[in-house]
Motif scaffolding. Structure first.
Motif, PDB file in Angstrom:
ATOM      1  N   ILE A  81       0.834  -1.200   0.000  1.00  0.00           N
ATOM      2  CA  ILE A  81       0.000   0.000   0.000  1.00  0.00           C
ATOM      3  C   ILE A  81       0.873   1.256   0.000  1.00  0.00           C
ATOM      4  CG2 ILE A  81      -2.053  -1.013   1.037  1.00  0.00           C
ATOM      5  CD1 ILE A  81      -1.100  -0.081   3.762  1.00  0.00           C
ATOM      6  N   LEU A  82       0.385   2.261  -0.708  1.00  0.00           N
ATOM      7  CA  LEU A  82       1.027   3.571  -0.750  1.00  0.00           C
ATOM      8  C   LEU A  82       0.310   4.458   0.253  1.00  0.00           C
ATOM      9  CD1 LEU A  82       3.084   5.486  -2.179  1.00  0.00           C
ATOM     10  CD2 LEU A  82       1.250   6.012  -3.815  1.00  0.00           C
ATOM     11  N   VAL A  83       1.059   5.015   1.196  1.00  0.00           N
ATOM     12  CA  VAL A  83       0.478   5.786   2.302  1.00  0.00           C
ATOM     13  C   VAL A  83       0.883   7.249   2.163  1.00  0.00           C
ATOM     14  CG1 VAL A  83       0.322   6.016   4.813  1.00  0.00           C
ATOM     15  CG2 VAL A  83       0.654   3.750   3.780  1.00  0.00           C
ATOM     16  N   ASN A  84      -0.123   8.139   2.229  1.00  0.00           N
ATOM     17  CA  ASN A  84       0.118   9.579   2.221  1.00  0.00           C
ATOM     18  C   ASN A  84       0.121  10.070   3.665  1.00  0.00           C
ATOM     19  OD1 ASN A  84       0.272  12.314   1.853  1.00  0.00           O
ATOM     20  ND2 ASN A  84      -1.579  12.497   0.617  1.00  0.00           N
ATOM     21  N   HIS A  85       1.305  10.371   4.186  1.00  0.00           N
ATOM     22  CA  HIS A  85       1.441  10.748   5.594  1.00  0.00           C
ATOM     23  C   HIS A  85       0.974  12.174   5.883  1.00  0.00           C
ATOM     24  CE1 HIS A  85       3.733   7.100   6.619  1.00  0.00           C
ATOM     25  NE2 HIS A  85       4.191   7.201   5.375  1.00  0.00           N
ATOM     26  N   PRO A 128      -6.736   9.061  22.692  1.00  0.00           N
ATOM     27  CA  PRO A 128      -5.847   8.324  23.601  1.00  0.00           C
ATOM     28  C   PRO A 128      -4.383   8.566  23.250  1.00  0.00           C
ATOM     29  CG  PRO A 128      -7.613   6.910  22.764  1.00  0.00           C
ATOM     30  CD  PRO A 128      -7.672   8.176  21.974  1.00  0.00           C
ATOM     31  N   SER A 129      -3.545   8.488  24.238  1.00  0.00           N
ATOM     32  CA  SER A 129      -2.113   8.725  24.022  1.00  0.00           C
ATOM     33  C   SER A 129      -1.483   7.640  23.170  1.00  0.00           C
ATOM     34  CB  SER A 129      -1.380   8.814  25.364  1.00  0.00           C
ATOM     35  OG  SER A 129      -1.542   7.605  26.085  1.00  0.00           O
ATOM     36  N   ASP A 130      -2.115   6.460  23.110  1.00  0.00           N
ATOM     37  CA  ASP A 130      -1.552   5.347  22.335  1.00  0.00           C
ATOM     38  C   ASP A 130      -2.186   5.241  20.957  1.00  0.00           C
ATOM     39  OD1 ASP A 130      -4.070   4.566  23.062  1.00  0.00           O
ATOM     40  OD2 ASP A 130      -3.500   2.639  23.948  1.00  0.00           O
ATOM     41  N   PHE A 131      -2.808   6.334  20.476  1.00  0.00           N
ATOM     42  CA  PHE A 131      -3.471   6.333  19.177  1.00  0.00           C
ATOM     43  C   PHE A 131      -2.867   7.416  18.288  1.00  0.00           C
ATOM     44  CE2 PHE A 131      -6.652   8.035  16.232  1.00  0.00           C
ATOM     45  CZ  PHE A 131      -7.079   6.883  15.592  1.00  0.00           C
ATOM     46  N   ASP A 132      -2.627   7.059  17.021  1.00  0.00           N
ATOM     47  CA  ASP A 132      -2.116   8.048  16.068  1.00  0.00           C
ATOM     48  C   ASP A 132      -2.585   7.668  14.668  1.00  0.00           C
ATOM     49  OD1 ASP A 132      -0.764  10.287  15.150  1.00  0.00           O
ATOM     50  OD2 ASP A 132       1.129   9.221  14.877  1.00  0.00           O
ATOM     51  N   ILE A 133      -2.815   8.677  13.851  1.00  0.00           N
ATOM     52  CA  ILE A 133      -3.174   8.466  12.458  1.00  0.00           C
ATOM     53  C   ILE A 133      -1.891   8.586  11.637  1.00  0.00           C
ATOM     54  CG2 ILE A 133      -4.520   9.303  10.502  1.00  0.00           C
ATOM     55  CD1 ILE A 133      -6.499  10.435  12.650  1.00  0.00           C
ATOM     56  N   VAL A 134      -1.439   7.493  11.045  1.00  0.00           N
ATOM     57  CA  VAL A 134      -0.181   7.466  10.303  1.00  0.00           C
ATOM     58  C   VAL A 134      -0.347   8.089   8.921  1.00  0.00           C
ATOM     59  CG1 VAL A 134       1.596   5.967   9.335  1.00  0.00           C
ATOM     60  CG2 VAL A 134       0.630   5.466  11.589  1.00  0.00           C
ATOM     61  N   GLY A 135      -1.461   7.813   8.253  1.00  0.00           N
ATOM     62  CA  GLY A 135      -1.682   8.374   6.925  1.00  0.00           C
ATOM     63  C   GLY A 135      -2.768   7.616   6.192  1.00  0.00           C
ATOM     64  N   LYS A 136      -3.170   8.155   5.054  1.00  0.00           N
ATOM     65  CA  LYS A 136      -4.239   7.561   4.249  1.00  0.00           C
ATOM     66  C   LYS A 136      -3.667   6.640   3.182  1.00  0.00           C
ATOM     67  CE  LYS A 136      -8.395   8.728   1.589  1.00  0.00           C
ATOM     68  NZ  LYS A 136      -9.248   9.809   1.041  1.00  0.00           N
ATOM     69  N   VAL A 137      -4.334   5.511   2.961  1.00  0.00           N
ATOM     70  CA  VAL A 137      -3.963   4.592   1.887  1.00  0.00           C
ATOM     71  C   VAL A 137      -4.514   5.151   0.579  1.00  0.00           C
ATOM     72  CG1 VAL A 137      -4.185   2.251   0.977  1.00  0.00           C
ATOM     73  CG2 VAL A 137      -3.967   2.622   3.450  1.00  0.00           C
ATOM     74  N   VAL A 138      -3.626   5.430  -0.388  1.00  0.00           N
ATOM     75  CA  VAL A 138      -4.048   6.057  -1.635  1.00  0.00           C
ATOM     76  C   VAL A 138      -3.853   5.161  -2.861  1.00  0.00           C
ATOM     77  CG1 VAL A 138      -3.715   8.405  -0.791  1.00  0.00           C
ATOM     78  CG2 VAL A 138      -1.785   7.210  -1.834  1.00  0.00           C
ATOM     79  N   TRP A 139      -3.233   3.984  -2.658  1.00  0.00           N
ATOM     80  CA  TRP A 139      -2.999   3.051  -3.770  1.00  0.00           C
ATOM     81  C   TRP A 139      -2.586   1.715  -3.171  1.00  0.00           C
ATOM     82  CZ3 TRP A 139       1.417   0.316  -4.964  1.00  0.00           C
ATOM     83  CH2 TRP A 139       1.479  -0.292  -6.231  1.00  0.00           C
ATOM     84  N   TYR A 140      -2.877   0.638  -3.893  1.00  0.00           N
ATOM     85  CA  TYR A 140      -2.376  -0.664  -3.461  1.00  0.00           C
ATOM     86  C   TYR A 140      -1.907  -1.454  -4.676  1.00  0.00           C
ATOM     87  CZ  TYR A 140      -6.559  -3.167  -5.096  1.00  0.00           C
ATOM     88  OH  TYR A 140      -7.558  -3.706  -5.879  1.00  0.00           O
ATOM     89  N   GLY A 141      -1.008  -2.387  -4.433  1.00  0.00           N
ATOM     90  CA  GLY A 141      -0.536  -3.302  -5.460  1.00  0.00           C
ATOM     91  C   GLY A 141      -0.700  -4.728  -4.995  1.00  0.00           C
TER      92      GLY A 141
END
Length: 259
Positions: free
Chosen positions: A188-192, A243-256
């Protein structure tokens, strides 16, 4: 004409480093000249470093006279589109191999496997990390080193994804939590830069683990997190009290996927 040598050393400061001889008696270019020849195909030293997965400071040390370990040599050759043998020694097995596998065009242009010129400026090289996103597996930190890079057309990234290439990375999917949409071993391609989710598939960090999930913004600043596999329970995050243990890393914009 004597063949240049590759010597492996156990020196604590240069462990496993590749040491070609400086020049032969006729003044043939040495390793550093060949490295600079490969570098000339890229817009900058940083671009070459990103493409090869080598840190900019590490690449500068090589350009200043250092020698690479074997894994780094392989990464540099792969990113530059040259053979490891040529980069290390200046030699190739045959002229046919040189035409096929070694960079043969000047400036920022290389050739594909059929001999057609390819302009590297048409592509961006996104780092591929050895981490997985799944239900209950994987972790990722800012010190992660890329394994290699994956190329995408610059026009597609900037005009269709509307993304800054420097904010992209490629990772793997592990497990069956998103089966049917994203399968095990998909990449997956991730847009951070997209970390304010409304609706879509995102990579999340929960309890130190990476999850790839579908998210939906609900009234009251609630973020509903679901899987396509009903075996995995949905959950909700209060965006006003994250929550302190939660974070959004980025959106999935493509997959192979390999089929």
């Amino acid at each position: 004409m004597k063949q240049e040598d590759i010597n492996m050393t156990d020196d604590s400061n240069k462990e496993n480093a590749i040491h070609p001889s400086k020049t032969d008696e006729l003044g043939r270019d040495d390793f550093h000249s060949r490295l600079r020849e490969v570098l000339s195909k890229f817009k900058s030293t940083n671009a070459f470093a990103t493409a090869s997965g080598v840190s900019p400071s590490g690449l500068n040390r090589l350009l200043d006279g250092g020698y690479p370990t074997l894994p780094i040599l392989i990464s540099l050759a792969k990113a530059g589109g040259v053979s490891v043998e040529w980069l290390a020694t200046g030699n190739v097995s045959s002229e046919a191999e040189k035409r096929k596998d070694i960079v043969v065009a000047s400036g920022s242009t290389v050739v594909d496997v059929q001999g057609n010129e390819v302009d590297l400026n048409e592509f961006v090289f996104v780092p591929r990390y050895n981490v997985n996103a799944s239900a209950g597996y994987g972790a990722w930190n800012d010190d992660e080193t890329p394994m290699f890079t994956v190329s995408f057309r610059r026009y597609w990234v900037t005009n269709h994804l509307k993304a800054d290439p420097s904010n992209l990375s490629v990772i793997s999917v592990y497990g069956d939590s998103m089966e049917g949409v994203l399968n095990d071993k998909d990449i997956i391609l991730v847009n951070h830069s997209d970390r304010d989710p409304r609706e879509g598939i995102y990579v999340l960090r929960v309890d130190g683990q990476l999850l790839v999930k579908r998210v939906q913004r609900l009234p009251g600043a609630q973020l509903r997190v679901t899987s396509t596999n009903p075996a995995y329970e949905p959950f909700t995050i209060n965006l006003n009290n994250v929550p302190s243990d939660f974070d959004i890393v980025g959106k999935v914009v493509w997959y192979g996927r390999v089929v």
